[in-house]
Design a protein around this motif. Structure first.
Motif, PDB file in Angstrom:
ATOM      1  N   ASN A 102       5.297  13.814 -11.055  1.00 11.73           N
ATOM      2  CA  ASN A 102       6.343  14.183 -10.482  1.00 11.73           C
ATOM      3  C   ASN A 102       6.178  15.589  -9.746  1.00 11.73           C
ATOM      4  OD1 ASN A 102       7.868  11.802 -11.489  1.00 11.73           O
ATOM      5  ND2 ASN A 102       8.460  13.054 -13.293  1.00 11.73           N
ATOM      6  N   SER A 103       5.547  16.426 -10.189  1.00 10.14           N
ATOM      7  CA  SER A 103       5.278  17.737  -9.498  1.00 10.14           C
ATOM      8  C   SER A 103       4.295  17.898  -8.441  1.00 10.14           C
ATOM      9  CB  SER A 103       4.954  18.748 -10.520  1.00 10.14           C
ATOM     10  OG  SER A 103       5.838  18.964 -11.636  1.00 10.14           O
ATOM     11  N   TYR A 104       3.237  17.180  -8.595  1.00  8.99           N
ATOM     12  CA  TYR A 104       2.138  17.257  -7.777  1.00  8.99           C
ATOM     13  C   TYR A 104       1.616  16.018  -6.701  1.00  8.99           C
ATOM     14  CZ  TYR A 104       1.603  21.832 -10.088  1.00  8.99           C
ATOM     15  OH  TYR A 104       1.797  22.896 -10.601  1.00  8.99           O
ATOM     16  N   GLY A 105       2.450  14.946  -7.197  1.00 10.84           N
ATOM     17  CA  GLY A 105       2.063  13.653  -6.523  1.00 10.84           C
ATOM     18  C   GLY A 105       1.840  13.702  -5.107  1.00 10.84           C
ATOM     19  N   PHE A 106       2.923  14.221  -4.582  1.00  8.17           N
ATOM     20  CA  PHE A 106       2.919  14.510  -2.794  1.00  8.17           C
ATOM     21  C   PHE A 106       1.794  15.442  -2.464  1.00  8.17           C
ATOM     22  CE2 PHE A 106       4.046  17.096   0.725  1.00  8.17           C
ATOM     23  CZ  PHE A 106       4.204  16.083   1.689  1.00  8.17           C
ATOM     24  N   TYR A 107       1.594  16.379  -3.272  1.00  3.58           N
ATOM     25  CA  TYR A 107       0.391  17.091  -2.527  1.00  3.58           C
ATOM     26  C   TYR A 107      -1.076  16.484  -2.774  1.00  3.58           C
ATOM     27  CZ  TYR A 107       3.973  20.782  -2.196  1.00  3.58           C
ATOM     28  OH  TYR A 107       5.091  21.224  -1.945  1.00  3.58           O
TER      29      TYR A 107
ATOM     30  N   GLU B 201      14.306   6.357 -19.726  1.00  6.99           N
ATOM     31  CA  GLU B 201      14.457   5.557 -18.499  1.00  6.99           C
ATOM     32  C   GLU B 201      13.754   4.505 -18.524  1.00  6.99           C
ATOM     33  OE1 GLU B 201      13.901   6.324 -13.772  1.00  6.99           O
ATOM     34  OE2 GLU B 201      15.126   8.030 -14.832  1.00  6.99           O
ATOM     35  N   ASN B 202      14.264   3.337 -18.683  1.00  6.90           N
ATOM     36  CA  ASN B 202      13.219   1.941 -18.685  1.00  6.90           C
ATOM     37  C   ASN B 202      12.405   1.841 -19.876  1.00  6.90           C
ATOM     38  OD1 ASN B 202      14.474   0.962 -16.322  1.00  6.90           O
ATOM     39  ND2 ASN B 202      12.700   1.788 -14.976  1.00  6.90           N
ATOM     40  N   GLY B 203      12.766   2.629 -21.012  1.00  5.40           N
ATOM     41  CA  GLY B 203      12.067   2.655 -22.310  1.00  5.40           C
ATOM     42  C   GLY B 203      10.873   3.434 -22.448  1.00  5.40           C
ATOM     43  N   THR B 204      10.666   4.226 -21.259  1.00  5.86           N
ATOM     44  CA  THR B 204       9.761   5.233 -21.378  1.00  5.86           C
ATOM     45  C   THR B 204      10.344   6.651 -21.481  1.00  5.86           C
ATOM     46  OG1 THR B 204       9.327   5.570 -19.088  1.00  5.86           O
ATOM     47  CG2 THR B 204       8.063   3.845 -19.939  1.00  5.86           C
ATOM     48  N   SER B 205       9.395   7.698 -22.312  1.00 10.59           N
ATOM     49  CA  SER B 205       9.698   9.143 -22.230  1.00 10.59           C
ATOM     50  C   SER B 205       9.422   9.844 -21.400  1.00 10.59           C
ATOM     51  CB  SER B 205       9.281   9.516 -23.611  1.00 10.59           C
ATOM     52  OG  SER B 205       9.780  10.543 -23.847  1.00 10.59           O
ATOM     53  N   ASP B 206       9.977  10.847 -21.031  1.00 12.03           N
ATOM     54  CA  ASP B 206       9.579  11.444 -19.627  1.00 12.03           C
ATOM     55  C   ASP B 206       8.754  12.788 -20.235  1.00 12.03           C
ATOM     56  OD1 ASP B 206       9.481  12.178 -16.992  1.00 12.03           O
ATOM     57  OD2 ASP B 206      11.175  13.281 -17.024  1.00 12.03           O
ATOM     58  N   SER B 207       8.423  12.868 -21.465  1.00 10.11           N
ATOM     59  CA  SER B 207       7.646  13.885 -21.946  1.00 10.11           C
ATOM     60  C   SER B 207       6.177  13.952 -21.708  1.00 10.11           C
ATOM     61  CB  SER B 207       8.198  14.221 -23.656  1.00 10.11           C
ATOM     62  OG  SER B 207       7.543  12.881 -24.231  1.00 10.11           O
ATOM     63  N   SER B 208       5.804  12.759 -21.447  1.00  5.17           N
ATOM     64  CA  SER B 208       4.346  12.685 -20.908  1.00  5.17           C
ATOM     65  C   SER B 208       4.093  13.567 -19.976  1.00  5.17           C
ATOM     66  CB  SER B 208       4.158  11.232 -20.418  1.00  5.17           C
ATOM     67  OG  SER B 208       2.538  11.257 -20.222  1.00  5.17           O
ATOM     68  N   TRP B 209       2.681  14.354 -20.168  1.00  5.20           N
ATOM     69  CA  TRP B 209       2.152  15.040 -19.272  1.00  5.20           C
ATOM     70  C   TRP B 209       1.823  14.692 -17.827  1.00  5.20           C
ATOM     71  CZ3 TRP B 209      -2.780  15.161 -17.253  1.00  5.20           C
ATOM     72  CH2 TRP B 209      -3.412  14.346 -18.103  1.00  5.20           C
TER      73      TRP B 209
END
Length: 101
Positions: free
Chosen positions: A42-47, A28-36
């Motif tokens: 994505n998982s903990y940003g809200f918390y 997506e937009n030239g970046t890979s989503d495999s970065s930790w």
């Protein structure tokens, strides 16, 4: 390749599509989503944001309370109020603790 014609109010543009990336390629937009880091955000940003907001609210509230208690202690000792031109609160450690919080 395919030709695409785009028209605006006063301009007309013809574009040629050379290659297309399938939508399910994982990019997506030239970046890979495999970065930790991306997965963590994505998982903990809200918390993380919620925790920072609560913690900063606690620090700001405790700062106000400590400074107020320092000023009230000064009045109990008979010192001149800060609003009346007194600077005795600068000698009180409780007021400084509130300021540094």
């Amino acid at each position: 390749g395919s030709l695409i014609t785009l028209s605006c109010l006063s301009h007309r543009v013809v574009c040629q599509v050379i290659s297309a990336v399938p939508a399910d390629s994982g990019q997506e937009n030239g970046t890979s989503d495999s970065s930790w880091i991306t997965r963590l955000e994505n998982s903990y940003g809200f918390y993380i944001g919620l925790g920072l907001a609560v913690f900063s609210s606690f620090l700001i509230g405790s700062s106000v309370i400590l400074k107020k208690k320092g000023l009230l202690r000064l009045v109990e000792k008979g010192g001149t109020r800060a609003g009346d031109g007194g600077h005795g609160y600068l000698k009180d450690w409780l007021w400084w603790a509130g300021l540094l919080t």
